[in-house]
Write a protein that holds these residues in place. Structure first.
Motif: not given
Lengths: 83, 83
Positions: B1-27
């Motif tokens: 297993m390798t570590q990866y850093m991925d980057v998303h652009h164009g997320m101006r104005g993202i809130t803590e709640e939106q970040l959490r929702q996106a991360h939870t969906a991934d998990l």
């Protein structure tokens, strides 16, 4: 204190030893600007380095990197984080 | 297993709640690709999101992000890291 992610481009071929030396140089003087470098990651293939820190400002992060000879190309405050 | 850093652009104005929702969906589906998302950070001002993961490949990371509706703009293996 806010977390910052800074990014260095053009580091193609960076080795673990070079990453460690650069990071150690930052750690040695970080307290002069109230910065705490937490972790750094490198992609030798694309030549990208990411450094995560806690700091009083983006300028403080950049001053440490400049003094140790590796100015960051981008310094972003990342006030939001999730695990 | 390798570590990866991925980057998303164009997320101006993202809130803590939106970040959490996106991360939870991934998990919720990450194990279907053998990916483990470890942490994510967001800069609402520049609209940049960084996700750190352990994964079998960059493609596996991207497949999870695509399925949850937020394709990454960059996915970098970061085999080197220091603290």
């Amino acid at each position: 204190m806010t977390q910052y992610m800074d990014v260095h481009h053009g580091m193609r071929g960076i080795t673990e030893e070079q990453l460690r030396q650069a990071h150690t140089a930052d750690l040695a003087i970080q307290q002069e600007e109230g910065v705490h470098f937490q972790q750094a990651w490198a992609d030798p293939e694309s030549g990208t380095v990411y450094c995560l820190s806690e700091a009083p400002s983006a300028e403080a992060v950049q001053r440490i990197h400049e003094r140790t000879g590796h100015k960051a190309d981008e310094v972003h405050a990342v006030p939001l984080s999730v695990r």
